[in-house]
Design an enzyme around this catalytic site. Structure first.
Site, PDB file in Angstrom:
ATOM      1  N   SER A 118     -40.706   1.757  -2.314  1.00  0.00           N
ATOM      2  CA  SER A 118     -41.312   0.482  -2.685  1.00  0.00           C
ATOM      3  C   SER A 118     -40.956  -0.542  -1.623  1.00  0.00           C
ATOM      4  O   SER A 118     -39.841  -0.520  -1.075  1.00  0.00           O
ATOM      5  CB  SER A 118     -40.784  -0.005  -4.038  1.00  0.00           C
ATOM      6  N   THR A 146     -50.487   0.261 -12.223  1.00  0.00           N
ATOM      7  CA  THR A 146     -50.054   1.489 -12.873  1.00  0.00           C
ATOM      8  C   THR A 146     -49.481   1.117 -14.234  1.00  0.00           C
ATOM      9  O   THR A 146     -49.290  -0.071 -14.543  1.00  0.00           O
ATOM     10  CB  THR A 146     -48.968   2.200 -12.049  1.00  0.00           C
ATOM     11  N   TYR A 195     -33.315  -1.857  -9.325  1.00  0.00           N
ATOM     12  CA  TYR A 195     -34.526  -1.191  -8.832  1.00  0.00           C
ATOM     13  C   TYR A 195     -34.603  -1.272  -7.316  1.00  0.00           C
ATOM     14  O   TYR A 195     -34.861  -0.270  -6.634  1.00  0.00           O
ATOM     15  CB  TYR A 195     -35.751  -1.847  -9.464  1.00  0.00           C
ATOM     16  N   LYS A 225     -34.678   1.855  -4.489  1.00  0.00           N
ATOM     17  CA  LYS A 225     -35.757   2.047  -3.527  1.00  0.00           C
ATOM     18  C   LYS A 225     -35.256   1.945  -2.089  1.00  0.00           C
ATOM     19  O   LYS A 225     -35.768   2.615  -1.184  1.00  0.00           O
ATOM     20  CB  LYS A 225     -36.890   1.053  -3.796  1.00  0.00           C
TER      21      LYS A 225
END
Length: 264
Positions: A145, A196, A161, A165
């Site tokens: 990401s 998504t 997060y 990544k």
């Protein structure tokens, strides 16, 4: 690029919805046969019905270390080989306690690392072991990401997060260096905001959508679509990238080179 994946058997971890399912469609269109894995049994069933005889769909948890070896075994058993792995599985730990550093809970930290990093470690290890066993070489493509190196504090502040990544890039490059002499390639695709199931919060927030119009200015300024990544995924999974390893490709609509405007 017709039939770029002819004769290839590919395992897609996280391949029953979103980016993974779109990639599975593209791989099959290019001649591949795929094993797709997803946590949800209903999504796995729908993927199996849609993708047909060129697919085997499994419902299993990517954080379970037995899942990826079982998927690879299915590729070998049903399709006669294993040539590439695409690890897409992962997601946000926001609901479990991820957020700004001073607010992250212990549970949120562990959950997010397991979801995004442990699952990828499990699949990459299984792929490397199988490629070495076969003596065949192969391709591993990991989902990163842009938040791993291009943060957005106004709307996307989930530091666990981002840590996962960022770690995926270092892990992938280290593996690429070590396994290059075995012709096992490791690369990363890094999207920005894509529509998504994971992105529902952002996709339904008009303030974030307004920000995205300037942060992802390509093609009129929009949220990404899963199929925006398909051509790049096919390239990395195919022999077209046989001289490429340790690379990170941002498919981001201009995120990394655009300032992005907010009302704040």
């Amino acid at each position: 690029m017709a039939d770029a994946l002819h004769g290839k058997s590919i395992v897609i971890i996280g391949g029953t919805t979103g980016l993974g399912l779109s990639a599975a469609r593209a791989c099959i269109a290019e001649g591949a046969r795929v094993v797709v894995v997803g946590r949800n049994a209903e999504s796995a069933h729908r993927a199996q019905v849609e993708l047909g005889s060129s697919c085997v769909a499994l419902a299993a948890d990517a954080t379970d270390p037995t899942t990826a070896p079982r998927a690879i075994e299915q590729a070998v058993t049903h399709f006669g080989g294993f040539h590439a792995l695409y690890h897409v599985a992962g997601g946000s730990g926001r609901k479990m306690g991820d957020g700004p550093l001073h607010e992250i809970t212990d549970e949120g930290w562990r959950f997010t690392l397991d979801l995004n990093l442990t699952s990828l470690f499990n699949s990459n290890r299984a792929a490397a072991r199988q490629f070495l066993k076969q003596g065949s070489g192969g391709s591993v493509l990991n989902m990163g990401s842009v938040l791993g190196w291009s943060p957005s504090p106004a709307f996307f502040t989930t530091h666990a997060y981002a840590a996962t990544k960022s770690a995926i890039v270092g892990f992938t490059k280290s593996c690429a260096a070590y396994y290059a002499t075995h012709d096992i390639r490791f690369n990363v695709l890094a999207p920005a905001l894509v529509e998504t199931p994971m992105a529902q919060r952002a996709a339904s927030d008009e303030r974030i959508q307004s920000f995205i119009r300037t942060k992802q200015p390509l093609d009129g300024g929009r949220i990404g679509r899963p199929d925006d990544l398909d051509a790049a995924a096919v390239y990395f999974l195919s022999d077209g990238s046989k001289f490429v390893t340790g690379q990170v490709l941002a498919v981001d609509g201009g995120w990394c080179v655009s300032e992005g405007q907010t009302d704040e």
